[in-house]
Scaffold this motif. Structure first.
Motif, PDB file in Angstrom:
ATOM      1  N   ARG A  40     -15.994   8.444  52.377  1.00  0.00           N
ATOM      2  CA  ARG A  40     -15.661   7.528  52.057  1.00  0.00           C
ATOM      3  C   ARG A  40     -15.667   7.190  50.757  1.00  0.00           C
ATOM      4  NH1 ARG A  40     -18.683   2.606  54.898  1.00  0.00           N
ATOM      5  NH2 ARG A  40     -17.178   1.609  53.635  1.00  0.00           N
ATOM      6  N   PRO A  41     -15.082   6.566  49.884  1.00  0.00           N
ATOM      7  CA  PRO A  41     -15.043   6.450  48.462  1.00  0.00           C
ATOM      8  C   PRO A  41     -16.096   5.829  47.928  1.00  0.00           C
ATOM      9  CG  PRO A  41     -13.519   4.747  49.566  1.00  0.00           C
ATOM     10  CD  PRO A  41     -13.871   5.753  50.603  1.00  0.00           C
ATOM     11  N   ASP A  42     -16.414   6.310  46.892  1.00  0.00           N
ATOM     12  CA  ASP A  42     -17.726   5.662  46.083  1.00  0.00           C
ATOM     13  C   ASP A  42     -17.482   4.378  45.678  1.00  0.00           C
ATOM     14  OD1 ASP A  42     -18.117   9.203  44.681  1.00  0.00           O
ATOM     15  OD2 ASP A  42     -19.131   8.354  46.655  1.00  0.00           O
ATOM     16  N   THR A  43     -16.137   3.886  45.302  1.00  0.00           N
ATOM     17  CA  THR A  43     -15.911   2.754  44.746  1.00  0.00           C
ATOM     18  C   THR A  43     -14.797   1.983  45.818  1.00  0.00           C
ATOM     19  OG1 THR A  43     -14.079   3.144  43.358  1.00  0.00           O
ATOM     20  CG2 THR A  43     -16.124   3.606  42.481  1.00  0.00           C
ATOM     21  N   ILE A  44     -14.623   0.756  45.364  1.00  0.00           N
ATOM     22  CA  ILE A  44     -13.878   0.043  46.267  1.00  0.00           C
ATOM     23  C   ILE A  44     -12.409  -0.062  45.706  1.00  0.00           C
ATOM     24  CG2 ILE A  44     -15.447  -1.179  47.493  1.00  0.00           C
ATOM     25  CD1 ILE A  44     -14.856  -3.727  45.613  1.00  0.00           C
ATOM     26  N   SER A  45     -12.378   0.559  44.517  1.00  0.00           N
ATOM     27  CA  SER A  45     -10.962   0.504  43.727  1.00  0.00           C
ATOM     28  C   SER A  45     -10.172   1.573  44.600  1.00  0.00           C
ATOM     29  CB  SER A  45     -11.016   1.076  42.374  1.00  0.00           C
ATOM     30  OG  SER A  45     -11.908   0.148  41.655  1.00  0.00           O
ATOM     31  N   PRO A  46      -8.466   1.287  44.496  1.00  0.00           N
ATOM     32  CA  PRO A  46      -7.880   2.400  45.093  1.00  0.00           C
ATOM     33  C   PRO A  46      -7.868   3.622  44.426  1.00  0.00           C
ATOM     34  CG  PRO A  46      -6.558   0.814  43.879  1.00  0.00           C
ATOM     35  CD  PRO A  46      -8.013   0.206  44.026  1.00  0.00           C
ATOM     36  N   SER A  47      -7.595   4.744  45.036  1.00  0.00           N
ATOM     37  CA  SER A  47      -7.658   5.948  44.361  1.00  0.00           C
ATOM     38  C   SER A  47      -6.956   6.927  45.078  1.00  0.00           C
ATOM     39  CB  SER A  47      -9.042   6.483  44.145  1.00  0.00           C
ATOM     40  OG  SER A  47      -9.704   6.644  45.401  1.00  0.00           O
ATOM     41  N   GLY A  70      -8.291   0.524  47.741  1.00  0.00           N
ATOM     42  CA  GLY A  70      -9.283  -0.447  47.506  1.00  0.00           C
ATOM     43  C   GLY A  70      -9.443  -1.670  48.443  1.00  0.00           C
ATOM     44  N   PHE A  71     -10.722  -2.154  48.594  1.00  0.00           N
ATOM     45  CA  PHE A  71     -11.150  -3.180  49.526  1.00  0.00           C
ATOM     46  C   PHE A  71     -12.077  -4.092  48.763  1.00  0.00           C
ATOM     47  CE2 PHE A  71     -13.883   0.453  50.374  1.00  0.00           C
ATOM     48  CZ  PHE A  71     -15.070   0.014  50.376  1.00  0.00           C
ATOM     49  N   ARG A  72     -12.027  -5.279  49.631  1.00  0.00           N
ATOM     50  CA  ARG A  72     -13.052  -6.360  49.274  1.00  0.00           C
ATOM     51  C   ARG A  72     -14.198  -6.209  50.349  1.00  0.00           C
ATOM     52  NH1 ARG A  72      -7.997  -8.877  49.758  1.00  0.00           N
ATOM     53  NH2 ARG A  72      -8.990 -10.447  51.040  1.00  0.00           N
ATOM     54  N   GLN A  73     -15.342  -6.916  49.997  1.00  0.00           N
ATOM     55  CA  GLN A  73     -16.287  -6.755  51.139  1.00  0.00           C
ATOM     56  C   GLN A  73     -16.697  -8.365  51.231  1.00  0.00           C
ATOM     57  OE1 GLN A  73     -19.191  -4.107  49.166  1.00  0.00           O
ATOM     58  NE2 GLN A  73     -18.912  -2.551  50.897  1.00  0.00           N
ATOM     59  N   LYS A  74     -16.950  -8.666  52.572  1.00  0.00           N
ATOM     60  CA  LYS A  74     -17.258  -9.912  52.944  1.00  0.00           C
ATOM     61  C   LYS A  74     -17.932 -10.074  54.210  1.00  0.00           C
ATOM     62  CE  LYS A  74     -15.732 -14.857  53.367  1.00  0.00           C
ATOM     63  NZ  LYS A  74     -14.301 -15.646  53.160  1.00  0.00           N
ATOM     64  N   GLY A  76     -20.305  -8.463  55.806  1.00  0.00           N
ATOM     65  CA  GLY A  76     -20.356  -7.084  56.477  1.00  0.00           C
ATOM     66  C   GLY A  76     -18.966  -6.572  56.923  1.00  0.00           C
ATOM     67  N   ARG A  77     -17.918  -6.894  56.326  1.00  0.00           N
ATOM     68  CA  ARG A  77     -16.704  -6.563  56.702  1.00  0.00           C
ATOM     69  C   ARG A  77     -15.946  -6.059  55.429  1.00  0.00           C
ATOM     70  NH1 ARG A  77     -15.079  -8.163  61.849  1.00  0.00           N
ATOM     71  NH2 ARG A  77     -12.739  -7.959  61.328  1.00  0.00           N
ATOM     72  N   GLU A  78     -15.086  -5.115  55.650  1.00  0.00           N
ATOM     73  CA  GLU A  78     -14.083  -4.842  54.572  1.00  0.00           C
ATOM     74  C   GLU A  78     -12.734  -5.330  54.841  1.00  0.00           C
ATOM     75  OE1 GLU A  78     -16.249  -0.354  53.853  1.00  0.00           O
ATOM     76  OE2 GLU A  78     -14.303  -0.203  54.591  1.00  0.00           O
ATOM     77  N   ILE A  79     -12.225  -5.573  53.638  1.00  0.00           N
ATOM     78  CA  ILE A  79     -10.942  -6.254  53.943  1.00  0.00           C
ATOM     79  C   ILE A  79      -9.895  -5.561  52.900  1.00  0.00           C
ATOM     80  CG2 ILE A  79      -9.396  -8.415  53.627  1.00  0.00           C
ATOM     81  CD1 ILE A  79     -12.171 -10.038  53.776  1.00  0.00           C
ATOM     82  N   LEU A  80      -8.830  -4.970  53.734  1.00  0.00           N
ATOM     83  CA  LEU A  80      -7.753  -4.277  52.804  1.00  0.00           C
ATOM     84  C   LEU A  80      -6.293  -5.279  52.750  1.00  0.00           C
ATOM     85  CD1 LEU A  80      -7.688  -1.008  54.681  1.00  0.00           C
ATOM     86  CD2 LEU A  80      -8.830  -1.470  52.507  1.00  0.00           C
ATOM     87  N   ASP A  81      -5.893  -5.233  51.638  1.00  0.00           N
ATOM     88  CA  ASP A  81      -4.495  -5.953  51.363  1.00  0.00           C
ATOM     89  C   ASP A  81      -3.650  -4.811  51.306  1.00  0.00           C
ATOM     90  OD1 ASP A  81      -5.436  -8.576  51.145  1.00  0.00           O
ATOM     91  OD2 ASP A  81      -6.195  -8.086  49.046  1.00  0.00           O
ATOM     92  N   VAL A  82      -2.961  -4.511  52.472  1.00  0.00           N
ATOM     93  CA  VAL A  82      -2.169  -3.278  52.660  1.00  0.00           C
ATOM     94  C   VAL A  82      -0.557  -3.697  52.390  1.00  0.00           C
ATOM     95  CG1 VAL A  82      -3.596  -2.268  54.397  1.00  0.00           C
ATOM     96  CG2 VAL A  82      -1.578  -3.613  55.181  1.00  0.00           C
ATOM     97  N   VAL A  83       0.320  -2.648  51.869  1.00  0.00           N
ATOM     98  CA  VAL A  83       1.498  -2.898  51.571  1.00  0.00           C
ATOM     99  C   VAL A  83       2.432  -1.656  52.574  1.00  0.00           C
ATOM    100  CG1 VAL A  83       3.705  -2.826  49.952  1.00  0.00           C
ATOM    101  CG2 VAL A  83       1.116  -3.856  49.305  1.00  0.00           C
TER     102      VAL A  83
END
Length: 294
Positions: A40-47, A70-74, A76-83
């Protein structure tokens, strides 16, 4: 089955014959996942993972060719804005423990030339980029500034067109008898790609190249834009915008051919399918929500 957030999930095993398009897609999928890191990525930024050094004797550069978005956290959930590769977008939310962003995501899409009565050809993202296509063989020739031609990846296939849309590499794997040179040049000159701020690849084409649209289905196979998360030993999750989605009419070969437990549903006009270990697939499908945003 009609679309909607509360649609019933349908689980099933493999059905029917496997279309050629799925065989090539599955081969690319398995090869990619055998070489892709599963951390899993160390940060929530896209890479994008850093390039892997090329071993001696290899004639092409090896690159990961996968996005860890990258994703947001809210809550206990992760949220992706996918394209998706046609530029449409969705919000994907899931329990953080599923770690879908860490699995990595790749685009897929199909297309054909106007007037071509042959099969649709699938555009996929090969593991290792040029090295994953070359298999140690030299490039045949350069067709355009961003397009190269490579030897077949298996005896059952034709040559491979490899498009470079920095940092992505996209492969068009041909049939055994293949396209004539003139048709290859039409693809080379008329397919373009651009990368969004979040790292997703969007494909565009000008005539006579035509990319399949959302909801376009041939013999049960969705041909339009898709996103593939994970795979191989992990759960494979596929998202595909299909307006008026009906799971009973869809047989996604990259899911069907894995011969593992699978489940599918529709949420807000997006076909969602997963394959893998039964418990993880069930948790993924039960905990994930998809909402179209564009």
């Amino acid at each position: 089955m009609a679309g909607g957030q509360h649609d019933i999930i349908e689980a099933r095993s493999r059905k029917g014959p496997w279309p050629w398009i799925g065989v090539a897609a599955l081969a690319a999928l398995v090869a990619w996942n055998l070489t892709t890191a599963r951390e899993r990525p160390d940060t929530i930024s896209p890479s994008f993972p850093p390039p892997v050094p090329t071993r001696a004797g290899t004639v092409a550069e090896q690159v990961p060719n996968v996005l860890h978005p990258g994703f947001r956290q809210k809550g206990g959930r992760e949220i992706l804005d996918v394209v998706f590769p046609d530029g449409s977008a969705a919000e994907v939310s899931y329990p953080a423990e599923l770690g879908l962003a860490g699995l990595g995501v790749r685009p897929a899409m199909s297309g054909r030339l106007d007037g071509d009565t042959g099969p649709y050809r699938q555009l996929t993202v090969p593991s290792g980029g040029p090295a994953g296509v070359s298999r140690g063989q030299p490039m045949i020739r350069r067709l355009a500034k961003r397009v190269t031609l490579w030897h077949p990846m298996s005896p059952a296939e034709g040559e491979v067109l490899l498009f470079a849309f920095d940092p992505w590499f996209v492969a068009l794997r041909d049939l055994k008898d293949g396209m004539p040179f003139e048709q290859r040049m039409l693809w080379a000159r008329n397919l373009r790609g651009k990368v969004t701020k979040g790292g997703y690849l969007v494909l565009e084409a000008t005539p006579p190249v035509r990319l399949a649209t959302q909801g376009e289905i041939l013999d049960g196979e969705p041909l339009g834009p898709q996103l593939w998360f994970g795979g191989a030993r992990e759960t494979l999750l596929v998202l595909a915008p299909v307006p008026g989605c009906d799971v009973a009419s869809i047989e996604l070969s990259v899911i069907e051919q894995r011969r593992r437990f699978s489940a599918e549903t529709c949420q807000d006009g997006v076909y969602v399918a997963a394959s893998g270990e039964r418990g993880h697939v069930e948790r993924t499908m039960a905990g994930m929500t998809v909402r179209r945003t564009a």
